[in-house]
Write a protein that holds these residues in place. Structure first.
Motif, PDB file in Angstrom:
ATOM      1  N   PHE A 159     -15.278  50.801  39.269  1.00 19.31           N
ATOM      2  CA  PHE A 159     -15.995  51.067  38.002  1.00 19.31           C
ATOM      3  C   PHE A 159     -17.140  50.068  37.826  1.00 19.31           C
ATOM      4  O   PHE A 159     -18.249  50.430  37.419  1.00 19.31           O
ATOM      5  CB  PHE A 159     -15.065  50.922  36.790  1.00 19.31           C
ATOM      6  CG  PHE A 159     -14.001  51.977  36.657  1.00 19.31           C
ATOM      7  CD1 PHE A 159     -14.053  53.157  37.390  1.00 19.31           C
ATOM      8  CD2 PHE A 159     -12.942  51.799  35.768  1.00 19.31           C
ATOM      9  CE1 PHE A 159     -13.068  54.128  37.253  1.00 19.31           C
ATOM     10  CE2 PHE A 159     -11.953  52.759  35.622  1.00 19.31           C
ATOM     11  CZ  PHE A 159     -12.010  53.919  36.371  1.00 19.31           C
ATOM     12  N   ILE A 160     -16.851  48.805  38.133  1.00 17.47           N
ATOM     13  CA  ILE A 160     -17.869  47.767  37.903  1.00 17.47           C
ATOM     14  C   ILE A 160     -19.081  48.022  38.800  1.00 17.47           C
ATOM     15  O   ILE A 160     -20.228  47.956  38.354  1.00 17.47           O
ATOM     16  CB  ILE A 160     -17.261  46.361  38.132  1.00 17.47           C
ATOM     17  CG1 ILE A 160     -16.184  46.114  37.065  1.00 17.47           C
ATOM     18  CG2 ILE A 160     -18.326  45.277  38.085  1.00 17.47           C
ATOM     19  CD1 ILE A 160     -15.352  44.864  37.258  1.00 17.47           C
ATOM     20  N   LYS A 227     -27.811  40.181  37.736  1.00 17.62           N
ATOM     21  CA  LYS A 227     -27.423  39.048  38.598  1.00 17.62           C
ATOM     22  C   LYS A 227     -26.396  38.138  37.888  1.00 17.62           C
ATOM     23  O   LYS A 227     -25.633  37.448  38.547  1.00 17.62           O
ATOM     24  CB  LYS A 227     -28.641  38.269  39.092  1.00 17.62           C
ATOM     25  CG  LYS A 227     -29.316  37.374  38.087  1.00 17.62           C
ATOM     26  CD  LYS A 227     -30.395  36.566  38.802  1.00 17.62           C
ATOM     27  CE  LYS A 227     -31.244  35.720  37.879  1.00 17.62           C
ATOM     28  NZ  LYS A 227     -30.589  35.006  36.796  1.00 17.62           N
ATOM     29  N   ASP A 228     -26.374  38.126  36.568  1.00 14.87           N
ATOM     30  CA  ASP A 228     -25.356  37.359  35.833  1.00 14.87           C
ATOM     31  C   ASP A 228     -24.120  38.213  35.535  1.00 14.87           C
ATOM     32  O   ASP A 228     -22.991  37.724  35.565  1.00 14.87           O
ATOM     33  CB  ASP A 228     -25.940  36.846  34.505  1.00 14.87           C
ATOM     34  CG  ASP A 228     -27.070  35.852  34.731  1.00 14.87           C
ATOM     35  OD1 ASP A 228     -27.063  35.176  35.774  1.00 14.87           O
ATOM     36  OD2 ASP A 228     -27.974  35.760  33.868  1.00 14.87           O
ATOM     37  N   ILE A 229     -24.369  39.500  35.237  1.00 17.02           N
ATOM     38  CA  ILE A 229     -23.245  40.386  34.870  1.00 17.02           C
ATOM     39  C   ILE A 229     -22.297  40.567  36.070  1.00 17.02           C
ATOM     40  O   ILE A 229     -21.082  40.625  35.904  1.00 17.02           O
ATOM     41  CB  ILE A 229     -23.770  41.758  34.367  1.00 17.02           C
ATOM     42  CG1 ILE A 229     -24.568  41.572  33.066  1.00 17.02           C
ATOM     43  CG2 ILE A 229     -22.616  42.733  34.149  1.00 17.02           C
ATOM     44  CD1 ILE A 229     -25.194  42.854  32.527  1.00 17.02           C
ATOM     45  N   GLU A 230     -22.889  40.630  37.276  1.00 19.45           N
ATOM     46  CA  GLU A 230     -22.056  40.898  38.464  1.00 19.45           C
ATOM     47  C   GLU A 230     -20.955  39.837  38.652  1.00 19.45           C
ATOM     48  O   GLU A 230     -19.766  40.184  38.671  1.00 19.45           O
ATOM     49  CB  GLU A 230     -22.928  41.039  39.720  1.00 19.45           C
ATOM     50  CG  GLU A 230     -22.097  41.443  40.916  1.00 19.45           C
ATOM     51  CD  GLU A 230     -22.923  41.933  42.087  1.00 19.45           C
ATOM     52  OE1 GLU A 230     -24.166  41.782  42.078  1.00 19.45           O
ATOM     53  OE2 GLU A 230     -22.300  42.456  43.019  1.00 19.45           O
ATOM     54  N   PRO A 231     -21.289  38.517  38.762  1.00 18.67           N
ATOM     55  CA  PRO A 231     -20.186  37.536  38.912  1.00 18.67           C
ATOM     56  C   PRO A 231     -19.274  37.493  37.689  1.00 18.67           C
ATOM     57  O   PRO A 231     -18.065  37.261  37.811  1.00 18.67           O
ATOM     58  CB  PRO A 231     -20.913  36.196  39.094  1.00 18.67           C
ATOM     59  CG  PRO A 231     -22.326  36.417  38.664  1.00 18.67           C
ATOM     60  CD  PRO A 231     -22.612  37.881  38.814  1.00 18.67           C
ATOM     61  N   PHE A 232     -19.853  37.751  36.526  1.00 14.77           N
ATOM     62  CA  PHE A 232     -19.085  37.713  35.274  1.00 14.77           C
ATOM     63  C   PHE A 232     -17.994  38.791  35.276  1.00 14.77           C
ATOM     64  O   PHE A 232     -16.857  38.535  34.883  1.00 14.77           O
ATOM     65  CB  PHE A 232     -20.076  37.925  34.122  1.00 14.77           C
ATOM     66  CG  PHE A 232     -19.501  37.824  32.750  1.00 14.77           C
ATOM     67  CD1 PHE A 232     -19.206  36.596  32.195  1.00 14.77           C
ATOM     68  CD2 PHE A 232     -19.283  38.958  31.985  1.00 14.77           C
ATOM     69  CE1 PHE A 232     -18.679  36.502  30.906  1.00 14.77           C
ATOM     70  CE2 PHE A 232     -18.765  38.886  30.706  1.00 14.77           C
ATOM     71  CZ  PHE A 232     -18.456  37.645  30.168  1.00 14.77           C
ATOM     72  N   LEU A 233     -18.341  39.994  35.754  1.00 21.61           N
ATOM     73  CA  LEU A 233     -17.366  41.090  35.745  1.00 21.61           C
ATOM     74  C   LEU A 233     -16.519  41.136  37.015  1.00 21.61           C
ATOM     75  O   LEU A 233     -15.334  41.457  36.955  1.00 21.61           O
ATOM     76  CB  LEU A 233     -18.073  42.442  35.558  1.00 21.61           C
ATOM     77  CG  LEU A 233     -18.789  42.672  34.224  1.00 21.61           C
ATOM     78  CD1 LEU A 233     -19.342  44.093  34.162  1.00 21.61           C
ATOM     79  CD2 LEU A 233     -17.875  42.414  33.031  1.00 21.61           C
ATOM     80  N   VAL A 234     -17.139  40.839  38.164  1.00 23.08           N
ATOM     81  CA  VAL A 234     -16.411  40.993  39.435  1.00 23.08           C
ATOM     82  C   VAL A 234     -15.425  39.835  39.648  1.00 23.08           C
ATOM     83  O   VAL A 234     -14.240  40.053  39.893  1.00 23.08           O
ATOM     84  CB  VAL A 234     -17.400  41.098  40.628  1.00 23.08           C
ATOM     85  CG1 VAL A 234     -16.656  41.058  41.962  1.00 23.08           C
ATOM     86  CG2 VAL A 234     -18.236  42.367  40.531  1.00 23.08           C
TER      87      VAL A 234
END
Ligand code: HEM
Length: 292
Positions: A159-160, A227-234
């Motif tokens: 989903f992410i 680029k910030d959302i990716e590490p935050f969610l993954v």
């Protein structure tokens, strides 16, 4: 609800609302925090220096919220995610994300009520926050529905990845940005898919609003930056050098936040998503050749 409790709740809500309006007005007339100085001195994340990230072990308690898990993964909340006081949560989300004090009081207070615990002296483990149809609900963007995945503490990467790939915006340097329309479109898809695949699907008006509130933090606090959302969610990790995109001196108030939430929620259109799906399904697999 007994009368005394109902009156107390009504007074608390009126107090929070008035406080929030005052903070919104102060924000309107005050200079913004300088870039690089959003996280206050003496607190984790000041100068973009976040405490070490350690991925959770199987013993640690985690919940459906990537932000709270990330705080535990960095030791801003207890790393084991256990015995957290509601007051501690209030202060930690204030300094880490620059939400306004009214929001930082309201949401932990709501959580304490939801768990039937006292706000001022109560504690909780993160996994308790995943109480189904408390704040946690079906058709989330980062978790499978609880009927398919009872452990709501782990991100659902397919989903992410899909959500991140929907970003249509660009920042000044050409980096991808998630827009309110992107978030509405992906939320429409998730609601349609969850309705079709979850035999116990429920999503009240209240939980729709909670869903759009949770996801709108990606646009406000994280500024839509993939680029910030990716590490935050993954990984449920705060990137090095990161600070909240909210520069308002009193933080993001409920009133200001709700403008984004309503925009996202109003843009969700399950019928439009279904129609576009049908069109794709009916389109010929290959274009007819000129000779046919
Ligand atoms: C007291 C504070 C908070 C509580 C109790 C809380 C609780 C929750 C819960 C229970 C969920 C799961 C909802 C679902 O089923 O999708 C959730 C999701 C989420 N929360 Fe939080 N949260 C808090 C603060 C924050 C903050 C400060 C941020 C952002 C900086 C945030 C960002 C998110 C996001 C992005 C989701 C995922 C939404 C989705 O998967 O659709 N939350 N939160």
């Amino acid at each position: 609800m007994p009368v005394v409790a109902a009156v107390k709740k009504a007074f608390t809500n009126i107090f929070v609302l008035s406080w929030d309006v005052s903070l919104t007005l102060i924000n309107l007339v005050s200079p913004k925090r300088k870039i690089g100085h959003v996280t206050p001195k003496g607190f984790p994340g000041h100068d973009g220096k976040w405490p070490e990230y350690i991925a959770p072990s199987s013993e640690d308690s985690r919940c459906a919220c990537p932000a709270l898990n990330a705080m535990a993964n960095h030791g801003i909340l207890p790393r084991d995610g256990k015995n957290i006081s509601f007051k501690e949560l209030n202060h930690a989300i204030r300094t880490t994300f620059n939400f306004a004090p009214s929001f930082c009081f309201f949401v932990p207070h709501f959580s304490a009520d939801m768990l039937h615990k006292p706000y001022s002296k109560g504690t909780f483990d993160l996994e308790e926050l995943s109480l189904h149809n408390g704040i946690e609900h079906d058709a989330s963007l980062c978790r499978e529905d609880v009927v398919h995945q009872p452990d709501q503490g782990t991100p659902h990467l397919p989903f992410i990845k899909e959500l991140l790939a929907t970003a249509t915006g660009k920042d000044a340097e050409g980096n991808p940005l998630l827009t309110p329309a992107d978030l509405s479109a992906y939320s429409s898809k998730r609601r349609v898919d969850a309705r079709e695949t979850n035999p116990e699907f429920t999503l009240s008006f209240f939980h729709k609003m909670f869903g759009s509130s949770n996801s709108s933090t990606l646009l406000t606090i994280l500024g839509g930056r993939i680029k910030d959302i990716e590490p935050f969610l993954v990984d449920e990790r705060i990137p090095d050098g990161w600070e909240s995109r909210i520069r308002a001196p009193m933080g993001l108030t409920l009133m200001t936040f709700n403008r984004t939430v309503l925009k996202v929620e109003r843009g969700i259109d399950e019928k439009k998503y279904l129609a576009s799906e049908n069109e794709t399904a009916q389109a010929p697999a290959t274009a007819p050749s000129p000779s046919s």
